[in-house]
Design a protein around this motif. Structure first.
Motif, PDB file in Angstrom:
ATOM      1  N   MET A 292      16.045   4.348  31.035  1.00 20.77           N
ATOM      2  CA  MET A 292      15.620   5.621  30.130  1.00 20.77           C
ATOM      3  C   MET A 292      14.780   4.694  28.825  1.00 20.77           C
ATOM      4  O   MET A 292      13.913   5.639  28.219  1.00 20.77           O
ATOM      5  CB  MET A 292      16.963   5.853  29.419  1.00 20.77           C
ATOM      6  CG  MET A 292      16.870   7.431  28.917  1.00 20.77           C
ATOM      7  SD  MET A 292      18.624   7.837  28.196  1.00 20.77           S
ATOM      8  CE  MET A 292      19.077   6.743  26.897  1.00 20.77           C
ATOM      9  N   TYR A 293      14.784   3.620  28.479  1.00 21.33           N
ATOM     10  CA  TYR A 293      14.080   2.753  27.649  1.00 21.33           C
ATOM     11  C   TYR A 293      12.934   2.279  28.180  1.00 21.33           C
ATOM     12  O   TYR A 293      12.104   1.424  27.509  1.00 21.33           O
ATOM     13  CB  TYR A 293      15.037   1.659  26.982  1.00 21.33           C
ATOM     14  CG  TYR A 293      16.062   2.315  26.061  1.00 21.33           C
ATOM     15  CD1 TYR A 293      17.056   1.401  25.496  1.00 21.33           C
ATOM     16  CD2 TYR A 293      16.472   3.471  25.715  1.00 21.33           C
ATOM     17  CE1 TYR A 293      18.334   1.711  24.825  1.00 21.33           C
ATOM     18  CE2 TYR A 293      17.478   3.861  25.198  1.00 21.33           C
ATOM     19  CZ  TYR A 293      18.345   3.056  24.665  1.00 21.33           C
ATOM     20  OH  TYR A 293      19.337   3.676  23.753  1.00 21.33           O
ATOM     21  N   ARG A 294      12.616   2.561  29.279  1.00 22.04           N
ATOM     22  CA  ARG A 294      11.319   2.143  30.056  1.00 22.04           C
ATOM     23  C   ARG A 294      10.912   0.826  30.165  1.00 22.04           C
ATOM     24  O   ARG A 294      10.100   0.290  29.993  1.00 22.04           O
ATOM     25  CB  ARG A 294      10.116   2.954  29.258  1.00 22.04           C
ATOM     26  CG  ARG A 294       9.856   4.388  29.824  1.00 22.04           C
ATOM     27  CD  ARG A 294       8.434   4.725  29.230  1.00 22.04           C
ATOM     28  NE  ARG A 294       8.373   4.548  27.782  1.00 22.04           N
ATOM     29  CZ  ARG A 294       8.809   5.391  26.969  1.00 22.04           C
ATOM     30  NH1 ARG A 294       9.139   6.537  27.238  1.00 22.04           N
ATOM     31  NH2 ARG A 294       8.806   5.246  25.494  1.00 22.04           N
TER      32      ARG A 294
ATOM     33  N   PHE B 181      12.513  11.273  40.602  1.00 22.86           N
ATOM     34  CA  PHE B 181      13.639  11.689  39.858  1.00 22.86           C
ATOM     35  C   PHE B 181      14.526  12.595  40.697  1.00 22.86           C
ATOM     36  O   PHE B 181      15.650  12.754  40.222  1.00 22.86           O
ATOM     37  CB  PHE B 181      13.415  12.187  38.342  1.00 22.86           C
ATOM     38  CG  PHE B 181      13.200  11.065  37.405  1.00 22.86           C
ATOM     39  CD1 PHE B 181      11.916  10.478  37.162  1.00 22.86           C
ATOM     40  CD2 PHE B 181      14.316  10.870  36.762  1.00 22.86           C
ATOM     41  CE1 PHE B 181      12.003   9.166  36.408  1.00 22.86           C
ATOM     42  CE2 PHE B 181      14.357   9.799  35.693  1.00 22.86           C
ATOM     43  CZ  PHE B 181      13.283   9.074  35.549  1.00 22.86           C
TER      44      PHE B 181
ATOM     45  N   HIS C 101      22.412  10.145  21.355  1.00 20.91           N
ATOM     46  CA  HIS C 101      21.538   9.706  22.004  1.00 20.91           C
ATOM     47  C   HIS C 101      20.310  10.192  22.272  1.00 20.91           C
ATOM     48  O   HIS C 101      18.923  10.120  22.207  1.00 20.91           O
ATOM     49  CB  HIS C 101      22.128   8.933  23.307  1.00 20.91           C
ATOM     50  CG  HIS C 101      22.762   7.669  23.127  1.00 20.91           C
ATOM     51  ND1 HIS C 101      22.325   6.511  23.116  1.00 20.91           N
ATOM     52  CD2 HIS C 101      24.087   7.516  22.609  1.00 20.91           C
ATOM     53  CE1 HIS C 101      23.340   5.746  22.979  1.00 20.91           C
ATOM     54  NE2 HIS C 101      24.339   6.248  22.830  1.00 20.91           N
TER      55      HIS C 101
ATOM     56  N   ARG D 277      17.962  10.738  19.432  1.00 16.78           N
ATOM     57  CA  ARG D 277      16.837   9.547  19.431  1.00 16.78           C
ATOM     58  C   ARG D 277      16.006   9.745  20.625  1.00 16.78           C
ATOM     59  O   ARG D 277      14.738   9.150  20.160  1.00 16.78           O
ATOM     60  CB  ARG D 277      17.789   8.160  19.702  1.00 16.78           C
ATOM     61  CG  ARG D 277      17.032   6.971  19.217  1.00 16.78           C
ATOM     62  CD  ARG D 277      16.708   6.506  20.758  1.00 16.78           C
ATOM     63  NE  ARG D 277      15.981   5.374  20.394  1.00 16.78           N
ATOM     64  CZ  ARG D 277      15.249   4.557  21.662  1.00 16.78           C
ATOM     65  NH1 ARG D 277      15.222   4.976  22.604  1.00 16.78           N
ATOM     66  NH2 ARG D 277      14.621   3.390  21.289  1.00 16.78           N
ATOM     67  N   GLN D 278      16.377   9.922  21.819  1.00 17.69           N
ATOM     68  CA  GLN D 278      15.236  10.170  22.621  1.00 17.69           C
ATOM     69  C   GLN D 278      14.224  11.136  22.571  1.00 17.69           C
ATOM     70  O   GLN D 278      13.011  10.805  22.620  1.00 17.69           O
ATOM     71  CB  GLN D 278      16.126  10.546  24.164  1.00 17.69           C
ATOM     72  CG  GLN D 278      16.885   9.312  24.576  1.00 17.69           C
ATOM     73  CD  GLN D 278      16.243   7.945  24.645  1.00 17.69           C
ATOM     74  OE1 GLN D 278      16.503   7.158  24.037  1.00 17.69           O
ATOM     75  NE2 GLN D 278      15.178   7.918  25.623  1.00 17.69           N
TER      76      GLN D 278
ATOM     77  N   VAL E 280      11.854   9.742  19.949  1.00 22.03           N
ATOM     78  CA  VAL E 280      10.818   8.520  20.169  1.00 22.03           C
ATOM     79  C   VAL E 280       9.783   8.738  21.456  1.00 22.03           C
ATOM     80  O   VAL E 280       8.699   8.340  21.642  1.00 22.03           O
ATOM     81  CB  VAL E 280      11.475   7.286  20.648  1.00 22.03           C
ATOM     82  CG1 VAL E 280      12.631   6.650  19.616  1.00 22.03           C
ATOM     83  CG2 VAL E 280      12.266   7.575  21.879  1.00 22.03           C
ATOM     84  N   GLU E 281      10.234   9.986  22.065  1.00 24.65           N
ATOM     85  CA  GLU E 281       9.295  10.498  23.073  1.00 24.65           C
ATOM     86  C   GLU E 281       8.241  11.719  22.926  1.00 24.65           C
ATOM     87  O   GLU E 281       7.738  12.319  23.741  1.00 24.65           O
ATOM     88  CB  GLU E 281       9.971  10.957  24.337  1.00 24.65           C
ATOM     89  CG  GLU E 281      11.204   9.935  24.908  1.00 24.65           C
ATOM     90  CD  GLU E 281      10.763   8.788  25.480  1.00 24.65           C
ATOM     91  OE1 GLU E 281       9.486   8.572  25.674  1.00 24.65           O
ATOM     92  OE2 GLU E 281      11.643   7.723  25.834  1.00 24.65           O
TER      93      GLU E 281
ATOM     94  N   PHE F 267      16.788  12.552  30.910  1.00 26.36           N
ATOM     95  CA  PHE F 267      16.210  11.732  29.725  1.00 26.36           C
ATOM     96  C   PHE F 267      15.451  10.717  30.334  1.00 26.36           C
ATOM     97  O   PHE F 267      14.332  10.222  29.671  1.00 26.36           O
ATOM     98  CB  PHE F 267      17.290  11.406  28.738  1.00 26.36           C
ATOM     99  CG  PHE F 267      17.886  12.337  27.796  1.00 26.36           C
ATOM    100  CD1 PHE F 267      18.945  13.067  28.306  1.00 26.36           C
ATOM    101  CD2 PHE F 267      17.065  12.644  26.790  1.00 26.36           C
ATOM    102  CE1 PHE F 267      19.561  14.329  27.437  1.00 26.36           C
ATOM    103  CE2 PHE F 267      17.610  13.908  25.943  1.00 26.36           C
ATOM    104  CZ  PHE F 267      18.652  14.637  26.183  1.00 26.36           C
TER     105      PHE F 267
END
Lengths: 150, 316
Positions: free
Chosen positions: A116-118, A131, B85, B88-89, B92-93, B157
């Motif tokens: 998720m944080y790549r 996915f 969460h 936040r996602q 940032v995206e 996500f």
């Protein structure tokens, strides 16, 4: 960044394949609903393809090295180590990361956050198709992370 | 008499406790035949913007300890942590979308981004000051609430994160834009968030607890109305420019529905006054309303997939 000497080697690749093919253990399986594993099994049935787990060489553009896995219905049929240019890899999917990302995951950093944080990215392959089997790939990375690296 | 929807348009933060989440959801869909323009939405943002630091969580802190029973606290956290969460996602995206869209949408998206940062701070404050999760910074508190987030959160996500990476590399690619907007605006904000907002807000309303949470999260929902309306306009414009992009919308929804059929653990909704069937029904209803907003129907083979979506996730 110190690279573990056993990482992305032929021997390590064989141990990773065994770990993936024998997962989940009964104890780990019991931590999730059975319907989750049934979803993973359905995803496996549609996964006969080639995928590469790739370590980017931060100093060298798209060059690096990795582990090519031939999957047959989700089982790892064979592995081989590969290196060179990421763009030359003959695989449907290439999941790539810096060595620091692989190392963190191997040392216990959460696999789901890694995705998720790549910290790992899909550098080759259709994201929307990838996915559709995401929980299979997550469990593959969990199994991989369980294999010690010399 | 002015309707609740009309009043919601003009209300300040201090007035948010007077509104029900159902008023906000209707506000999202009001006049969807003519979606507001991007600069109209930006004007609404300028009038509706609220200060997250004006919220006083002292009563919420006392309520959490003294009035919310433990089973309800656990269920509340399993739902709210998805938002903690998720906000936040979606913050940032968002930035890469600005690169390849129209100038008017760029202006609106800067407000969308600021909203999501404010929502991230809102949940950071709730988790610190009410739930008591410690942390030196925002990421520490996010790490602290991760244990309550459903494992399958990585599905939608993670997809959003990876599509954002594609968008960064190909900002003008309309197919990538459509896949991204389907995931972000239609599914995460338009289906998951708008559905699951009802659960925690309904609990707080029915039990008369957590007034600052109620006020701030209702204001958050009003912000989401602008995001969804802007997003649905964007999707409609993409389809008007190239109707063939409906294939990318459907393909992306198919992936989201496949992922949505998985869950690794149960979320107990009963302590919050809900159950699995009702939550699944919310998802289906919100998906249909979003597809109506963009003028798209589901292929027959996908209609049955909607019923298989598990009621597991909250969005951002």
């Amino acid at each position: 960044m110190t690279v573990p000497s056993g990482f992305m080697t032929k021997h390590w690749g064989e141990e990773v394949a065994a770990a993936i093919n024998h997962s989940p253990s009964p104890a780990y399986r019991a931590t999730k609903l059975e319907e989750y594993w049934q979803w993973v099994d359905r995803a496996k049935a549609n996964l006969s393809t080639a995928a590469v787990l790739w370590v980017k060489d931060a100093a060298e553009g798209d060059r690096g090295r990795g582990l090519l896995m031939h999957l047959e219905r989700g089982r790892v049929a064979s592995t081989e180590t590969v290196e060179g240019s990421l763009g030359d890899q003959e695989a449907e999917f290439v999941l790539a990361g810096e060595m620091s990302s692989w190392r963190a995951m191997l040392e216990g950093y959460d696999v789901r956050k890694t995705v998720m944080y790549r910290r790992l990215t899909l550098d080759k392959g259709d994201v929307v198709l990838f996915f559709r089997s995401i929980y299979y790939w997550v469990e593959l990375l969990v199994a991989l992370s369980s294999v010690p690296v010399a | 008499m002015t309707s609740a929807v009309d009043q919601l348009e003009q209300a300040d933060l201090v007035d948010m406790n007077a509104f029900d989440i159902d008023d906000v959801i209707e506000y999202v869909h009001t006049g969807s035949a003519r979606l507001p323009g991007y600069l109209e939405l930006y004007d609404r943002y300028l009038r509706q913007r609220w200060n997250v630091n004006d919220l006083d969580f002292a009563t919420d802190q006392a309520d959490w300890q003294q009035k919310v029973p433990e089973p309800s606290r656990q269920s509340f956290l399993m739902v709210a942590s998805g938002f903690h969460h998720g906000e936040r996602q979606v913050q940032v995206e968002l930035a890469p979308l600005l690169l390849g869209v129209s100038e008017d949408y760029k202006v609106f998206l800067t407000s969308h981004l600021e909203d999501e940062a404010r929502h991230t701070v809102f949940f950071d404050r709730f988790y610190r000051e009410v739930v008591g999760v410690p942390g030196a910074g925002i990421m520490d508190v996010l790490d602290g609430s991760w244990r309550w987030v459903q494992e399958v959160f990585v599905g939608p996500f993670g997809l959003l994160a990876y599509l954002t990476d594609e968008l960064r590399r190909h900002p003008y690619d309309r197919r990538v834009q459509m896949r991204y907007a389907t995931t972000y605006m239609i599914w995460i904000e338009g289906v998951l968030a708008l559905s699951v907002m009802k659960i925690t807000l309904g609990f707080a309303r029915d039990h008369k607890v957590l007034p600052a949470y109620y006020r701030g999260f209702t204001a958050t929902c009003r912000d989401e109305a602008r995001h969804v309306q802007g997003g649905m306009r964007f999707v409609r414009e993409l389809l008007e420019e190239d109707p063939a992009l409906v294939r990318d919308l459907h393909d992306t929804l198919r992936t989201l529905l496949i992922m949505g059929a998985a869950r690794s653990s149960y979320v107990a909704y009963e302590p919050l006054g809900w159950d699995d069937q009702r939550v699944s029904g919310l998802f289906a209803e919100q998906l249909q309303r979003k597809l109506t907003m963009v003028g798209v129907s589901l292929p027959d083979e996908m209609v049955g997939m909607v019923a298989s979506v598990k009621p597991t996730l909250a969005g951002g």
